[in-house]
Design an enzyme around this catalytic site. Sequence first.
Site, PDB file in Angstrom:
ATOM      1  N   ASP A  15       0.912  -1.137   0.000  1.00  0.00           N
ATOM      2  CA  ASP A  15       0.000   0.000   0.000  1.00  0.00           C
ATOM      3  C   ASP A  15       0.951   1.186   0.000  1.00  0.00           C
ATOM      4  O   ASP A  15       1.549   1.512   1.034  1.00  0.00           O
ATOM      5  CB  ASP A  15      -0.861  -0.004   1.271  1.00  0.00           C
ATOM      6  CG  ASP A  15      -1.842   1.157   1.261  1.00  0.00           C
ATOM      7  OD1 ASP A  15      -1.490   2.233   0.753  1.00  0.00           O
ATOM      8  OD2 ASP A  15      -2.964   0.985   1.745  1.00  0.00           O
ATOM      9  N   HIS A  16       1.106   1.824  -1.164  1.00  0.00           N
ATOM     10  CA  HIS A  16       2.218   2.777  -1.246  1.00  0.00           C
ATOM     11  C   HIS A  16       2.039   3.987  -0.322  1.00  0.00           C
ATOM     12  O   HIS A  16       3.002   4.681  -0.026  1.00  0.00           O
ATOM     13  CB  HIS A  16       2.513   3.187  -2.697  1.00  0.00           C
ATOM     14  CG  HIS A  16       1.591   4.219  -3.259  1.00  0.00           C
ATOM     15  ND1 HIS A  16       0.389   3.926  -3.800  1.00  0.00           N
ATOM     16  CD2 HIS A  16       1.717   5.565  -3.352  1.00  0.00           C
ATOM     17  CE1 HIS A  16      -0.206   5.044  -4.209  1.00  0.00           C
ATOM     18  NE2 HIS A  16       0.588   6.055  -3.953  1.00  0.00           N
ATOM     19  N   HIS A  48      -5.581   2.920   0.931  1.00  0.00           N
ATOM     20  CA  HIS A  48      -4.886   4.125   1.403  1.00  0.00           C
ATOM     21  C   HIS A  48      -5.642   4.868   2.518  1.00  0.00           C
ATOM     22  O   HIS A  48      -5.078   5.206   3.548  1.00  0.00           O
ATOM     23  CB  HIS A  48      -4.658   5.096   0.249  1.00  0.00           C
ATOM     24  CG  HIS A  48      -4.040   4.461  -0.965  1.00  0.00           C
ATOM     25  ND1 HIS A  48      -3.121   3.441  -0.890  1.00  0.00           N
ATOM     26  CD2 HIS A  48      -4.194   4.713  -2.291  1.00  0.00           C
ATOM     27  CE1 HIS A  48      -2.744   3.102  -2.111  1.00  0.00           C
ATOM     28  NE2 HIS A  48      -3.378   3.846  -2.985  1.00  0.00           N
TER      29      HIS A  48
HETATM   30  C1  BG6 Z   1      -3.144   4.491  -6.586  1.00  0.00           C
HETATM   31  C2  BG6 Z   1      -4.475   4.521  -7.282  1.00  0.00           C
HETATM   32  O1  BG6 Z   1      -3.098   3.450  -5.652  1.00  0.00           O
HETATM   33  O2  BG6 Z   1      -2.942   5.731  -5.917  1.00  0.00           O
HETATM   34  C3  BG6 Z   1      -4.550   5.682  -8.265  1.00  0.00           C
HETATM   35  O3  BG6 Z   1      -4.663   3.306  -7.997  1.00  0.00           O
HETATM   36  C4  BG6 Z   1      -4.212   6.986  -7.570  1.00  0.00           C
HETATM   37  O4  BG6 Z   1      -5.831   5.769  -8.871  1.00  0.00           O
HETATM   38  C5  BG6 Z   1      -2.915   6.850  -6.787  1.00  0.00           C
HETATM   39  O5  BG6 Z   1      -4.071   7.975  -8.582  1.00  0.00           O
HETATM   40  C6  BG6 Z   1      -2.683   8.079  -5.930  1.00  0.00           C
HETATM   41  O6  BG6 Z   1      -1.399   8.007  -5.376  1.00  0.00           O
HETATM   42  P1  BG6 Z   1      -0.623   9.319  -4.951  1.00  0.00           P
HETATM   43  O7  BG6 Z   1       0.629   8.797  -4.340  1.00  0.00           O
HETATM   44  O8  BG6 Z   1      -0.396  10.111  -6.211  1.00  0.00           O
HETATM   45  O9  BG6 Z   1      -1.511  10.042  -4.004  1.00  0.00           O
END
Ligand code: BG6
Length: 508
Positions: free
Chosen positions: A183-184, A246
């Site tokens: 989960d980045h 997230h």
């Molecule tokens: C991803 C989603 O996990 O997170 C995308 O699949 C989204 O749809 C992205 O744009 C958002 O990540 P960040 O790091 O740009 O907030």
Amino acid sequence: MENPKNLILVIFGASGDLTARKLIPALFSLRTQNLLPEKFAIFGIGRTKISTEEFRVKMNSAIVSYSEEKVTGNDSIADFTKDLHYLSMDTAMLGDYQKLKELLKEYDENNGIGGNYIFYLATPPSLYEVIAINLSESGLCDQNEGFRRIIIEKPFGYDFESARNLNKTLHDLASEDQIFRIDHYLGKETVQNLLVTRFANGMFEPLWNRNYIDRIEITSAENIGVEQRGGYYDSSGALRDMIQNHLLQMVGLTAMEPPSSLDPDAIRNEVLKVFQSLQPIREEDVPLQVVRGQYTGSLIRGECVTGYRYEKGVAVDSRTETFVAIKFYINNWRWGGVPFYIRTGKRLPTRVTEIVIHFKPTPHHLFLRQSGKLSANQLIIRIQPDEGILLKFDMKQPGAGFNVKNVNMDFHYSDLADIRVPSAYERLLYDVMLGDSTLFSRDDEVETAWKFLDPIQKAWAKNPSIKVYGYPAGTWGPEHSNDLIEGEGLTWRYPCKNLADDELYCEL
Ligand code: BG6
């Protein structure tokens, strides 16, 4: 910082966007900081039939385009890409894994890697099971010689049942400590800083409960649309794409009890307890607690922006939500009765992720603000961009009387000028190499998060009269999302105004 043991990283889905935009630039960045193992190689796996040389050239351009590092010359990139290899294979064919196994073995023996392999599944989710099964059947998950770890991208399943089945399949092949569910958001520096803000400062924790906090709001807004991912997104939607992972992880870290240590399981146990305490939303209450929306075409600063239904890969009669706002409660001693509000959406006015802690007002109001309105303190934890923490509180305006003004006390990460904030993938890849699973979702966390969201998905599927509100691209989503907020005159916090406010909307 520790250097991981020698290893080979195998990336399935190497010709995809994620590899070029995030993974390779993150690995390059680790190399420039000397954080990769001394002996290290990347084997990219894809369907596309290209040679190793062509793969290296592609990844070279990816680094130039997407790396956050200042790339000063081509030498360092060339030095990095020489460790890249490519194999075109059919991931559904067990026979192809034998080829992969032999290739890895040969490289391993020639270079003294020691049998440590990490498999990164950056493919469409429909391939996770088949790849994991084939890796296991071909003996690539056996840890006789070195460690074997599997990284799985999100989405992990599409509901509770599918997530549980995927977990079962994986557990038949590997143990939980070999599995790293990405989960980045957990790799973002400011998300981790939530733990430090809460548990390293004596002044916040005593106030962090239902006695002093009125409500908590978490927003993750994006100004982009679905871009080239219309096909994937239309079968997913904001609830599965952002909330299940997230947003709920941020809820977990905001609401958890202090862990007894920094041990990965001590932290994840506390997050799990929060998920287990989420008050279930009954299907019949979904219209009262959840608002969904979909962006429509509009004109932003003179530029026509396409509505969601006209994006490539999206059905013209799609009811997929590009915006969701949810109100819910956490049934435990700390949070009983405190409403939590979370929202996310695409094509909102700006890109911002923030957690807003709204404190209760003082019990007796001595001073009225000039506007005639009373205000309460807010602590705003800005996850991105302009990462930092802002405390809003009242001060006397100089001069006669007791006129009160709301002022800010703020800290920006950028003030720590000499400190570089690593990208989320950089941090997470490095942690997998070290075998540290703290910032990865555990099997039970993922399943419990799905369990909470399943009634919403079911209600939407069963009841077409639950509205999907249209909202013009560039605005803060459906106005109805404000109806969720309890309390007279209260609304969500709007970090910036609607971009399209004073523009002319045009339906496309
Ligand atoms: C991803 C989603 O996990 O997170 C995308 O699949 C989204 O749809 C992205 O744009 C958002 O990540 P960040 O790091 O740009 O907030």
